[in-house]
Design an enzyme around this catalytic site. Structure first.
Site, PDB file in Angstrom:
ATOM      1  N   GLY A   1      51.888  63.426  70.761  1.00  0.00           N
ATOM      2  CA  GLY A   1      53.134  63.012  71.387  1.00  0.00           C
ATOM      3  C   GLY A   1      53.549  61.583  71.128  1.00  0.00           C
TER       4      GLY A   1
ATOM      5  N   HIS B   1      37.858  59.468  93.839  1.00  0.00           N
ATOM      6  CA  HIS B   1      37.066  58.709  92.880  1.00  0.00           C
ATOM      7  C   HIS B   1      37.899  58.612  91.599  1.00  0.00           C
ATOM      8  CE1 HIS B   1      32.596  57.873  91.982  1.00  0.00           C
ATOM      9  NE2 HIS B   1      33.199  57.589  90.846  1.00  0.00           N
TER      10      HIS B   1
ATOM     11  N   CYS C   1      54.526  45.568  65.406  1.00  0.00           N
ATOM     12  CA  CYS C   1      53.713  44.645  64.621  1.00  0.00           C
ATOM     13  C   CYS C   1      54.112  43.189  64.882  1.00  0.00           C
ATOM     14  CB  CYS C   1      53.843  44.958  63.130  1.00  0.00           C
ATOM     15  SG  CYS C   1      52.878  46.389  62.603  1.00  0.00           S
TER      16      CYS C   1
ATOM     17  N   HIS D   1      49.229  52.179  71.077  1.00  0.00           N
ATOM     18  CA  HIS D   1      49.828  51.684  72.310  1.00  0.00           C
ATOM     19  C   HIS D   1      49.546  52.661  73.440  1.00  0.00           C
ATOM     20  CE1 HIS D   1      52.827  54.501  70.708  1.00  0.00           C
ATOM     21  NE2 HIS D   1      53.271  54.643  71.946  1.00  0.00           N
TER      22      HIS D   1
ATOM     23  N   ASN E   1      59.787  50.166  78.155  1.00  0.00           N
ATOM     24  CA  ASN E   1      60.074  51.204  77.173  1.00  0.00           C
ATOM     25  C   ASN E   1      61.563  51.146  76.812  1.00  0.00           C
ATOM     26  OD1 ASN E   1      60.682  53.901  75.992  1.00  0.00           O
ATOM     27  ND2 ASN E   1      58.563  54.308  76.533  1.00  0.00           N
TER      28      ASN E   1
ATOM     29  N   PHE F   1      50.147  82.849  77.167  1.00  0.00           N
ATOM     30  CA  PHE F   1      49.160  83.197  78.193  1.00  0.00           C
ATOM     31  C   PHE F   1      48.894  82.024  79.124  1.00  0.00           C
ATOM     32  CE2 PHE F   1      44.787  83.296  79.750  1.00  0.00           C
ATOM     33  CZ  PHE F   1      44.794  84.504  80.439  1.00  0.00           C
TER      34      PHE F   1
END
Length: 335
Positions: free
Chosen positions: A159, A292, A44, A166, A76, A307
């Site tokens: 996640g 592309h 913020c 962001h 990061n 599975f």
């Protein structure tokens, strides 16, 4: 009856389980629309001192203060890869390794905690896309890097560890396997047909007109033919472009397409958590006639379990034709 569908690009199969068929209201989505308004958020405005030093920021011509920004890009704080050092490739028999060299950056899309990519202004959304392009252009100069993957996780179940909207990018010394599969398939199709498979995909989807969600003069959004998850959506430039770039030096139409799709998902799925990724061509193959670039959007509505992990198949309870129809109807109701 359930149906097996084959992805036309890389040949991955999915199961469209119509017996489990679900409408948007059938999904119990962990909506993140009610964002916290209390507590400390490092993204913020006014909290710039809590992040690593900014790499880039967008500010107005008369705004020079640390908090006078509309978008920031910072390293990061807990990077997956580090920019300092050499790759130092080596091997041990059948095992290969290299140092974890790369770049890991965060694009803080707005100073406002309560906004999202879908709810911010069109200009602000276009600025986010400009930030993607600017950082990709700059990281291209580092000869250690072959690829930049841009991605966004919105919501805890997708996640995201911070709820302030962001995006992230990771520059890599290798081409990711998922991207390489698309490249190899596109090259193979081009060598046989002398055309881009994505361009043919756009032409066929346009002629069929069952899975088109939205289109404007420059971009088209389609419900993927063999979707891994319900409401998986692809956004592609309508003309052939191998690398992520602005259309005529303008990201306005791409921002319009992206925001329209996200607003559709917000409307019919009650603001679901989602991820999106930008797939573009590697730095070493930037201008070509076979690949592309595109954006793939994945709402977080189902879980990947035994599975899927064991077989490589995905089970999807919502046919993409239904998903496209629900999204179009939801947008008409909203307007």
């Amino acid at each position: 009856m359930s149906e097996l569908r084959k992805d036309p690009i890389i040949g991955r199969w999915v199961i469209i389980s119509t017996e489990r068929g679900k409408r948007p209201s059938d999904f119990i989505s962990p909506s993140h629309k009610r964002k916290k308004t209390v507590g400390f958020c490092p993204f913020c405005k006014g909290h710039e001192f809590t992040t690593p030093n900014e790499i880039m920021a967008f500010r107005g011509p008369d705004k020079m203060g640390a908090s006078d920004w509309t978008l920031r890009v910072v390293p990061n704080k807990f990077p997956a890869l580090h920019i300092e050092g050499d790759l130092d490739r080596s091997g041990d028999g059948i095992f290969g390794r290299m140092n974890g060299i790369g770049a890991h950056e965060v694009i803080i899309e707005t100073p406002h905690h309560d906004l999202s990519l879908s709810s911010m202004s069109r200009k602000s959304a276009a600025d986010v896309l400009w930030a993607f392009y600017s950082r990709m252009t700059d990281l291209r100069k580092d000869k250690r890097f072959k690829y930049v993957l841009i991605f966004k996780n919105e919501g805890e179940d997708a996640g995201a560890t911070l709820e302030h909207t962001h995006s992230q990018l990771i520059a890599l010394p290798i081409v990711p396997k998922r991207v390489q599969e698309e490249l190899d398939a596109a090259k193979k199709y081009h060598s046989f047909m002398e055309k881009c498979i994505y361009c043919d995909l756009i032409d066929q989807e346009t002629s069929i007109n069952k899975r088109i969600i939205y289109q404007n003069t420059s971009y088209i959004a389609i419900s993927a033919y063999a979707p891994r998850v319900p409401f998986e959506t692809w956004i592609l430039p309508r003309r052939h472009e191998s690398s992520f770039m602005p259309d005529n030096n303008d990201f306005t139409y791409l921002a319009e397409a992206l925001q329209t799709v996200l607003k559709m998902l917000d409307k019919i799925l009650d603001v679901p958590p989602y991820s999106f990724i930008v797939h573009t061509t590697p730095f070493t193959e930037e201008d070509n006639s076979y690949f592309h670039w595109h954006i793939e959007i994945f709402p977080k509505l189902t879980r990947t379990a035994g599975f899927e992990w064991g077989s490589g198949f995905y089970i999807n309870p919502t046919p993409p034709e239904d998903a496209a129809r629900y999204m179009r109807e939801g947008m008409r109701e909203a307007t």
